[in-house]
Write a protein that holds these residues in place. Structure first.
Motif, PDB file in Angstrom:
ATOM      1  N   PHE A  31     -41.693  87.006  59.498  1.00 47.60           N
ATOM      2  CA  PHE A  31     -42.144  86.500  58.252  1.00 47.60           C
ATOM      3  C   PHE A  31     -41.531  85.332  57.914  1.00 47.60           C
ATOM      4  O   PHE A  31     -41.963  84.201  57.045  1.00 47.60           O
ATOM      5  CB  PHE A  31     -42.079  87.594  57.110  1.00 47.60           C
ATOM      6  N   MET A  70     -50.967  90.497  61.359  1.00 48.35           N
ATOM      7  CA  MET A  70     -51.085  92.124  61.463  1.00 48.35           C
ATOM      8  C   MET A  70     -51.466  92.562  60.305  1.00 48.35           C
ATOM      9  O   MET A  70     -52.047  93.657  60.429  1.00 48.35           O
ATOM     10  CB  MET A  70     -49.452  92.321  61.611  1.00 48.35           C
ATOM     11  N   GLU A  71     -51.079  92.279  59.006  1.00 48.66           N
ATOM     12  CA  GLU A  71     -51.768  92.827  58.004  1.00 48.66           C
ATOM     13  C   GLU A  71     -51.856  91.780  56.702  1.00 48.66           C
ATOM     14  O   GLU A  71     -50.689  91.461  56.431  1.00 48.66           O
ATOM     15  CB  GLU A  71     -50.967  94.084  57.482  1.00 48.66           C
ATOM     16  N   MET A  74     -50.394  92.376  52.865  1.00 47.77           N
ATOM     17  CA  MET A  74     -49.030  92.367  52.856  1.00 47.77           C
ATOM     18  C   MET A  74     -48.489  90.904  52.973  1.00 47.77           C
ATOM     19  O   MET A  74     -47.281  90.728  52.555  1.00 47.77           O
ATOM     20  CB  MET A  74     -48.469  93.357  53.893  1.00 47.77           C
ATOM     21  N   ALA A  77     -48.874  88.795  50.148  1.00 46.44           N
ATOM     22  CA  ALA A  77     -48.126  89.110  48.922  1.00 46.44           C
ATOM     23  C   ALA A  77     -46.605  88.635  49.145  1.00 46.44           C
ATOM     24  O   ALA A  77     -46.005  88.152  48.212  1.00 46.44           O
ATOM     25  CB  ALA A  77     -47.707  90.936  48.945  1.00 46.44           C
ATOM     26  N   ARG A  81     -45.031  85.052  46.775  1.00 44.80           N
ATOM     27  CA  ARG A  81     -43.680  84.888  46.240  1.00 44.80           C
ATOM     28  C   ARG A  81     -42.945  83.651  46.402  1.00 44.80           C
ATOM     29  O   ARG A  81     -41.950  83.090  45.968  1.00 44.80           O
ATOM     30  CB  ARG A  81     -42.611  86.344  46.441  1.00 44.80           C
ATOM     31  N   LYS A 104     -57.914  96.743  43.816  1.00 45.74           N
ATOM     32  CA  LYS A 104     -56.597  96.783  43.306  1.00 45.74           C
ATOM     33  C   LYS A 104     -55.743  95.822  44.196  1.00 45.74           C
ATOM     34  O   LYS A 104     -55.105  94.909  43.384  1.00 45.74           O
ATOM     35  CB  LYS A 104     -56.074  98.253  43.577  1.00 45.74           C
TER      36      LYS A 104
ATOM     37  N   VAL B  35     -38.348  92.416  41.242  1.00 47.90           N
ATOM     38  CA  VAL B  35     -37.510  92.227  42.423  1.00 47.90           C
ATOM     39  C   VAL B  35     -36.101  92.404  42.036  1.00 47.90           C
ATOM     40  O   VAL B  35     -35.157  92.656  42.700  1.00 47.90           O
ATOM     41  CB  VAL B  35     -37.697  90.827  43.067  1.00 47.90           C
ATOM     42  N   GLU B  71     -49.612  97.751  41.968  1.00 49.80           N
ATOM     43  CA  GLU B  71     -50.104  97.949  43.465  1.00 49.80           C
ATOM     44  C   GLU B  71     -48.833  98.160  44.242  1.00 49.80           C
ATOM     45  O   GLU B  71     -48.104  97.183  44.548  1.00 49.80           O
ATOM     46  CB  GLU B  71     -50.927  96.822  44.143  1.00 49.80           C
ATOM     47  N   MET B  73     -47.955  99.066  47.392  1.00 53.47           N
ATOM     48  CA  MET B  73     -47.709  98.442  48.826  1.00 53.47           C
ATOM     49  C   MET B  73     -47.331  96.562  48.699  1.00 53.47           C
ATOM     50  O   MET B  73     -46.487  96.041  49.339  1.00 53.47           O
ATOM     51  CB  MET B  73     -48.825  98.489  49.792  1.00 53.47           C
ATOM     52  N   MET B  74     -48.384  96.214  47.815  1.00 53.99           N
ATOM     53  CA  MET B  74     -48.089  94.679  47.639  1.00 53.99           C
ATOM     54  C   MET B  74     -46.907  94.450  47.051  1.00 53.99           C
ATOM     55  O   MET B  74     -46.023  93.571  47.288  1.00 53.99           O
ATOM     56  CB  MET B  74     -49.101  94.296  46.717  1.00 53.99           C
ATOM     57  N   ALA B  77     -44.123  94.745  49.703  1.00 54.20           N
ATOM     58  CA  ALA B  77     -44.194  93.812  50.585  1.00 54.20           C
ATOM     59  C   ALA B  77     -43.358  92.486  49.923  1.00 54.20           C
ATOM     60  O   ALA B  77     -42.573  91.754  50.768  1.00 54.20           O
ATOM     61  CB  ALA B  77     -45.412  93.369  50.810  1.00 54.20           C
ATOM     62  N   ALA B  78     -43.395  92.225  48.729  1.00 53.03           N
ATOM     63  CA  ALA B  78     -42.778  91.074  47.894  1.00 53.03           C
ATOM     64  C   ALA B  78     -41.335  91.559  48.154  1.00 53.03           C
ATOM     65  O   ALA B  78     -40.456  90.942  48.403  1.00 53.03           O
ATOM     66  CB  ALA B  78     -43.209  90.994  46.680  1.00 53.03           C
ATOM     67  N   ARG B  81     -39.110  91.228  51.429  1.00 59.72           N
ATOM     68  CA  ARG B  81     -38.664  89.692  51.521  1.00 59.72           C
ATOM     69  C   ARG B  81     -37.357  89.199  50.796  1.00 59.72           C
ATOM     70  O   ARG B  81     -36.671  88.490  51.282  1.00 59.72           O
ATOM     71  CB  ARG B  81     -39.459  88.618  51.449  1.00 59.72           C
ATOM     72  N   GLU B  82     -37.129  90.198  49.811  1.00 55.96           N
ATOM     73  CA  GLU B  82     -35.942  89.635  48.942  1.00 55.96           C
ATOM     74  C   GLU B  82     -34.752  90.557  48.941  1.00 55.96           C
ATOM     75  O   GLU B  82     -34.235  90.636  47.846  1.00 55.96           O
ATOM     76  CB  GLU B  82     -36.532  89.332  47.347  1.00 55.96           C
ATOM     77  N   GLN B 105     -50.906  99.321  56.714  1.00 51.31           N
ATOM     78  CA  GLN B 105     -50.030  98.606  55.550  1.00 51.31           C
ATOM     79  C   GLN B 105     -48.609  99.439  55.737  1.00 51.31           C
ATOM     80  O   GLN B 105     -47.831  98.344  55.663  1.00 51.31           O
ATOM     81  CB  GLN B 105     -50.713  98.968  54.457  1.00 51.31           C
ATOM     82  N   ALA B 108     -46.849  97.572  58.655  1.00 49.75           N
ATOM     83  CA  ALA B 108     -46.507  95.950  58.277  1.00 49.75           C
ATOM     84  C   ALA B 108     -45.171  96.003  57.524  1.00 49.75           C
ATOM     85  O   ALA B 108     -44.369  95.588  57.718  1.00 49.75           O
ATOM     86  CB  ALA B 108     -47.503  95.700  57.722  1.00 49.75           C
ATOM     87  N   LEU B 109     -45.352  97.147  56.645  1.00 44.05           N
ATOM     88  CA  LEU B 109     -44.169  97.030  55.836  1.00 44.05           C
ATOM     89  C   LEU B 109     -42.872  97.444  56.454  1.00 44.05           C
ATOM     90  O   LEU B 109     -41.750  96.801  56.235  1.00 44.05           O
ATOM     91  CB  LEU B 109     -44.270  98.178  54.572  1.00 44.05           C
ATOM     92  N   VAL B 111     -42.309  96.672  59.560  1.00 49.60           N
ATOM     93  CA  VAL B 111     -41.904  95.691  60.349  1.00 49.60           C
ATOM     94  C   VAL B 111     -41.395  94.524  59.804  1.00 49.60           C
ATOM     95  O   VAL B 111     -40.389  93.920  59.826  1.00 49.60           O
ATOM     96  CB  VAL B 111     -43.148  95.285  61.287  1.00 49.60           C
ATOM     97  N   MET B 112     -41.861  94.170  58.525  1.00 50.56           N
ATOM     98  CA  MET B 112     -41.497  92.958  57.821  1.00 50.56           C
ATOM     99  C   MET B 112     -40.125  93.253  56.976  1.00 50.56           C
ATOM    100  O   MET B 112     -39.507  92.399  56.697  1.00 50.56           O
ATOM    101  CB  MET B 112     -42.587  92.590  56.643  1.00 50.56           C
TER     102      MET B 112
END
Lengths: 434, 434
Positions: A31, A70-71, A74, A77, A81, A104, B35, B71, B73-74, B77-78, B81-82, B105, B108-109, B111-112
């Motif tokens: 990412f 991949m997704e 996500m 999202a 940011r 959603k 976050v 939401e 999952m979104m 995802a944010a 990253r933080e 989903q 992916a979460l 993995v990320m």
């Protein structure tokens, strides 16, 4: 002129992209890499990122990355940011998603990006994708029937809070206005939902509807609902005809055709000169030359020798060549051959690729884009870089300034939302006109 | 001792949280705020964030925020990253999701976030939620039947690449090992998929399975698949019995019971002294006092006067009071009443709330947690702060150091993945033991 960027699988649109020097072979899941690409596009003031999803995901995974991210949700999202202005468009199948879930997610993306989301509403037509969902592909009639209902249902969910319902008044204790968060109770033939969706409006109201396709069904769906068409055309005449068909469909639904923006794809390979650019494309695609020579034979209607890639076509070959009526790229391929390029360089010009290819310094891409745009063939382009890691930067640094200098492309984002930047109307809930 | 944090709707677990001073009334959609809360929890070395989803989303939206995140999952995802180390757990309904989409989903979460994801696999049982999907709630048998299939199918999809399949060798051009990305072709009674899923393993292999619930069905599902149970208990005896039931179920499936961690909820209100903490809870909940007095009457089996909130219960009332056998919180409510607190303060002790409430300085929460933990009632706790914006910081600054000083809670994350930090085994694909 509007410009979007195909972000894709993170490597680039060419089969050899993942193996190029400087490319992280794990870009597909990295990412840091993906976000950096998004930020590069934003530096160039591009209108949106486009992440397709769905068909052709697998390709030949033993030698090729999957064709798509991949997704996509996500990923957007995360990007939301770490960017400020660029639009965020992803494909969400109207065939294999629960409408409430998809509504959603796109609405949440719209809210978290402060009004930069777009939903590419397309049907799934591949049996491979259907099998992921343990199903078969429905008939075209059912797929488009469901697609129309999905868009209506999702837009109704997106508008299920009154536009000014969310008062969140800490003093009075009023979180939403009485009676203004309402069920939608839509019951279709394919999908239904009570609603409401518990998400307030975004800065642009709700996501932009995007569609990709070129069939009469696509004209109807896009003409009725979409503000953006991600198209595909090899000639100005074809693009112009497609654009006209979409605009006519919009008019049939009582909409101003200017609200529907038609985008054609372009695959630029950018380098300091044409020779360097051709060599770059040779490096990227040479493993596919044998089968492409065979295909070029059919495009030109003449036998070719794949062991003599260094040679241009002979005068006899050129004389015998006839562009195939079954492939719209054939005339262009013949033109390139007539210029005297070697067989290898003819292929390196990208005469067999998914979209028109430009090869050379930034002016090559800029000239192509200007010509199409001024011919009324498109409202804009979606760019498919050959290799993302340096191809996006090259476009931003070598092409964008030319387009800006020619007065074709904006110097700065017009507004903060995707709708403002595209020049399409604010919308909240179902469009009362359709 | 393991600790998770309920992030919820971004405001906090108490009804008045969104109206408290210092709270952004738009926290529900403000990702800067969300976050920051996640980062605060990570500063305290908490094992994971927990974002429930599904039932009870609506509450009374005219005066109350939705009970859950917009939401999940979104949002994660944010947050992925933080943040760097904290686990990311969300609910994904096994009843109303396409398994391929949900598998994609959560993977992916995972993995990320570099191996920090957990899936709370629960069935949806509310007719309100079913109506969002245009359906009715299936029978309990069908819901749990589908849940078992969903977990198996998703785990199979998560393992559909051979563990070492992704070689991404730029030199040789081998992207994945020949024949090691394989279809799964699972066909169940409720769900099916061809697979594969185009996502390689994460650092922890695949997401942790979490379950929330307390029924015999929950024991079976969690005992078979889960590593974490998000539980709910009001007494040590109850928690201990629940934990034993889950562990016994794990053993029945041939698993080591220590691989299944049972968490009870706790709702701490933390302030410099008990009086200040009680006043804080009064501010947060006073609008609900009238109906809570009525409910307390039933818990204690005596009439109470809601116009006399300043008064403690009379000796006659205390003598007549009998804890209701229908509410496990009743004995604790009577104990608090016997301490001589006013009716208002009895309620402010949180004797009627969704989980045990502690009120006072950090030692109050720490003592409660130590007592339950040392009694073998739990492996850990999930914290539901009264108000997120300062309640998370208070827990991190006032409670965590006490638990660390007492040797109950880690000083640093044990590893980089959620599995390492929870002390549960690496897993990739379907567990061969179940």
């Amino acid at each position: 002129m509007l410009i979007g960027l195909h972000l894709g699988n993170g490597y680039g649109s060419q089969p050899g992209a993942w193996r190029m020097p400087g490319v992280d072979p794990k870009s597909y899941v990295n990412f840091d890499v993906i976000v950096k690409q998004a930020q590069a596009a934003e530096r160039g003031k591009l209108h949106f990122l486009f992440l397709p999803d769905g068909p052709s995901v697998s390709a030949d995974v033993e030698t090729q990355p999957p064709g798509v991210n991949m997704e996509v949700m996500m990923t957007l999202a995360a990007i939301a940011r770490e960017t400020k202005r660029i639009g965020l468009v992803a494909t969400g199948s109207t065939t294999f998603n629960e409408p409430y879930n998809l509504a959603k997610q796109f609405k949440a993306l719209d809210v978290m990006s402060h009004g930069r989301a777009g939903w590419n509403a397309v049907t799934s037509s591949s049996e491979e994708v259907a099998a992921f969902y343990g199903r078969n592909i429905p008939s075209s009639e059912d797929r488009y029937g469901r697609a129309h209902e999905m868009v209506q249902l999702m837009q109704a969910l997106w508008g299920s809070w009154g536009k000014d319902a969310w008062v969140h008044n800490q003093e009075s204790g009023e979180f939403t206005k009485k009676g203004q968060v309402r069920p939608i109770n839509l019951q279709g033939q394919f999908v239904s939902s009570s609603g409401p969706l518990y998400i307030p409006p975004s800065e642009q109201g709700q996501p932009v509807i995007v569609h990709a396709g070129g069939s009469p069904n696509a004209h109807e769906l896009a003409g009725r609902f979409a503000n953006v068409v991600i198209g595909s055309a090899f000639t100005i005449a074809d693009a112009r005809a497609q654009r006209a068909a979409f605009r006519a469909a919009a008019a049939r639904y009582g909409r101003d055709p200017d609200e529907l923006k038609f985008f054609a794809g372009i695959m630029p390979t950018i380098a300091k000169d044409k020779r360097t650019a051709l060599d770059r494309r040779i490096q990227l695609t040479k493993e596919h030359f044998p089968q492409r020579v065979a295909y070029l034979e059919r495009m030109l209607g003449i036998p070719l020798d794949s062991t003599r890639l260094n040679d241009p076509l002979s005068p006899a070959q050129l004389k015998a060549a006839r562009p195939s009526r079954y492939d719209p790229r054939s005339s262009h391929a013949l033109t390139i051959a007539q210029e005297g390029w070697s067989l290898r360089d003819i292929l390196a010009h990208g005469v067999i690729d998914y979209h028109p290819v430009t090869v050379g310094p930034g002016t090559e891409a800029a000239d192509h884009m200007q010509k199409w745009f001024e011919a009324g063939a498109v409202d804009g382009f979606w760019i498919l870089p050959d290799v993302n890691v340096d191809g996006i930067d090259a476009f931003v640094e070598e092409v964008v300034p030319i387009l800006q200098a020619r007065g074709l492309f904006h110097q700065e984002y017009e507004g903060k939302t995707l709708r403002e930047n595209l020049g399409v109307p604010y919308q909240y809930g179902v469009d009362p006109r359709v």
